[in-house]
Scaffold this motif. Structure first.
Motif, PDB file in Angstrom:
ATOM      1  N   ARG A  77      -3.976  -7.437 -47.268  1.00 17.85           N
ATOM      2  CA  ARG A  77      -5.265  -7.000 -46.734  1.00 17.85           C
ATOM      3  C   ARG A  77      -5.645  -5.624 -47.276  1.00 17.85           C
ATOM      4  NH1 ARG A  77      -7.637  -8.700 -42.199  1.00 17.85           N
ATOM      5  NH2 ARG A  77      -8.078  -6.549 -41.659  1.00 17.85           N
ATOM      6  N   LYS A 117      -7.416  -3.532 -45.582  1.00 15.49           N
ATOM      7  CA  LYS A 117      -7.335  -2.628 -44.441  1.00 15.49           C
ATOM      8  C   LYS A 117      -6.232  -3.094 -43.502  1.00 15.49           C
ATOM      9  CE  LYS A 117     -10.157  -0.576 -40.764  1.00 15.49           C
ATOM     10  NZ  LYS A 117     -11.489  -0.573 -40.098  1.00 15.49           N
ATOM     11  N   LYS A 164     -11.761  -9.408 -29.203  1.00 13.45           N
ATOM     12  CA  LYS A 164     -11.777  -8.090 -29.838  1.00 13.45           C
ATOM     13  C   LYS A 164     -10.776  -8.032 -30.988  1.00 13.45           C
ATOM     14  CE  LYS A 164     -11.249  -3.157 -28.800  1.00 13.45           C
ATOM     15  NZ  LYS A 164     -10.912  -2.169 -27.740  1.00 13.45           N
ATOM     16  N   LYS A 196     -12.117  -9.963 -33.950  1.00 16.67           N
ATOM     17  CA  LYS A 196     -13.185  -9.197 -34.593  1.00 16.67           C
ATOM     18  C   LYS A 196     -12.607  -8.039 -35.395  1.00 16.67           C
ATOM     19  CE  LYS A 196     -17.594  -6.926 -33.616  1.00 16.67           C
ATOM     20  NZ  LYS A 196     -18.561  -6.518 -32.553  1.00 16.67           N
ATOM     21  N   LYS A 197     -11.576  -7.383 -34.842  1.00 20.42           N
ATOM     22  CA  LYS A 197     -10.945  -6.246 -35.511  1.00 20.42           C
ATOM     23  C   LYS A 197     -10.323  -6.669 -36.839  1.00 20.42           C
ATOM     24  CE  LYS A 197      -7.036  -4.609 -33.871  1.00 20.42           C
ATOM     25  NZ  LYS A 197      -6.080  -3.921 -32.969  1.00 20.42           N
ATOM     26  N   ASP A 257     -11.333  -9.103 -38.558  1.00 25.62           N
ATOM     27  CA  ASP A 257     -12.414  -9.628 -39.389  1.00 25.62           C
ATOM     28  C   ASP A 257     -12.049 -11.009 -39.915  1.00 25.62           C
ATOM     29  OD1 ASP A 257     -14.875  -9.645 -40.639  1.00 25.62           O
ATOM     30  OD2 ASP A 257     -14.126  -8.717 -42.468  1.00 25.62           O
ATOM     31  N   LEU A 258     -11.674 -11.873 -38.976  1.00 23.30           N
ATOM     32  CA  LEU A 258     -11.206 -13.207 -39.321  1.00 23.30           C
ATOM     33  C   LEU A 258     -12.339 -14.208 -39.176  1.00 23.30           C
ATOM     34  CD1 LEU A 258      -8.491 -14.772 -39.936  1.00 23.30           C
ATOM     35  CD2 LEU A 258      -8.426 -15.261 -37.492  1.00 23.30           C
ATOM     36  N   ASN A 259     -12.493 -15.071 -40.159  1.00 24.81           N
ATOM     37  CA  ASN A 259     -13.537 -16.099 -40.085  1.00 24.81           C
ATOM     38  C   ASN A 259     -13.028 -17.480 -40.504  1.00 24.81           C
ATOM     39  OD1 ASN A 259     -13.248 -15.771 -42.820  1.00 24.81           O
ATOM     40  ND2 ASN A 259     -15.321 -14.987 -43.177  1.00 24.81           N
TER      41      ASN A 259
END
Length: 212
Positions: free
Chosen positions: A31, A33, A160, A163-164, A166-168
């Motif tokens: 990753r 980040k 949360k 979202k943190k 950033d998973l889709n």
């Protein structure tokens, strides 16, 4: 003596072949980040994801990890709600309640099957009914959990975290807050030995220096 030499050669050849065959670099990505202060292993799935169902049904992934990975390693499983709209949100809450009650193993396959095979789980009433049937938990206790402030907070935390990160997509696994496994690539490379190499890859990434 010749038999012993032949046997040793076979072992050496098998080990060398496995070492050459298992190239973990092709089956994970780093990753950009990092996610800090998270469990060493985080799994993401959805009852609406066909591949997630296949991994659970065919390889029994979660049990395999608990059996083969050091028990001191922290493992967390999140159900995502970006699939299926309202049904996805209901299933997320259902999974959290199952975790709190310790009945994940009793409901995971029946819910997968009801959602993806028989198509009999389409709303909150259907899911509630199968949950009660498979766990034997009373309606009163179930409703207490469903309406509890604790579960509400845990659902918020669940969403949360997703979202943190950033998973889709699912299935997904995050190791040490830095490495994600490419399931499809891993299965393509090691179709006949998926489970073995899957665990080896997790162990490899758990030990991998985060500075690399």
């Amino acid at each position: 003596m010749k038999k012993k030499i032949i046997f040793l050669c076979i072992i050496l050849f098998s080990y060398t072949t496995f070492a050459l065959e298992f190239n973990p670099i092709k089956a994970y990505k780093i990753r950009k980040k990092n996610i800090f202060n998270s469990p060493e292993i985080i799994q993401f799935f959805s009852f609406l994801c066909p591949y997630c169902y296949d991994l659970e049904k065919t390889y029994n992934i979660r049990k395999l990890i608990r059996k083969k990975i050091n028990q001191n390693i922290k493992i967390k499983t999140y159900h995502v709600n970006f699939l299926g709209g309202e049904l996805g949100e209901i299933l997320t809450k259902t999974w959290i309640i199952a975790e709190q009650m310790g009945v994940e193993e009793k409901i995971i396959i029946p819910i997968f099957k009801g959602v993806q095979e028989s198509h009999t789980l389409n709303n909150i009433d259907d899911i509630r009914a199968i949950f009660l049937e498979k766990t034997g938990i009373s309606i009163r206790k179930y409703d207490q959990f469903w309406n509890s402030f604790l579960v509400k907070i845990l659902v918020q935390k669940n969403n949360k975290e997703i979202k943190k990160i950033d998973l889709n997509y699912v299935p997904a696994m995050l190791i040490n807050g830095k490495y994600t496994i490419k399931y499809s690539k891993l299965e393509m490379l090691f179709k006949n030995h998926f489970s073995k190499n899957y665990i080896e890859l997790i162990k490899f990434l758990l030990l991998k220096n985060n500075k690399n």
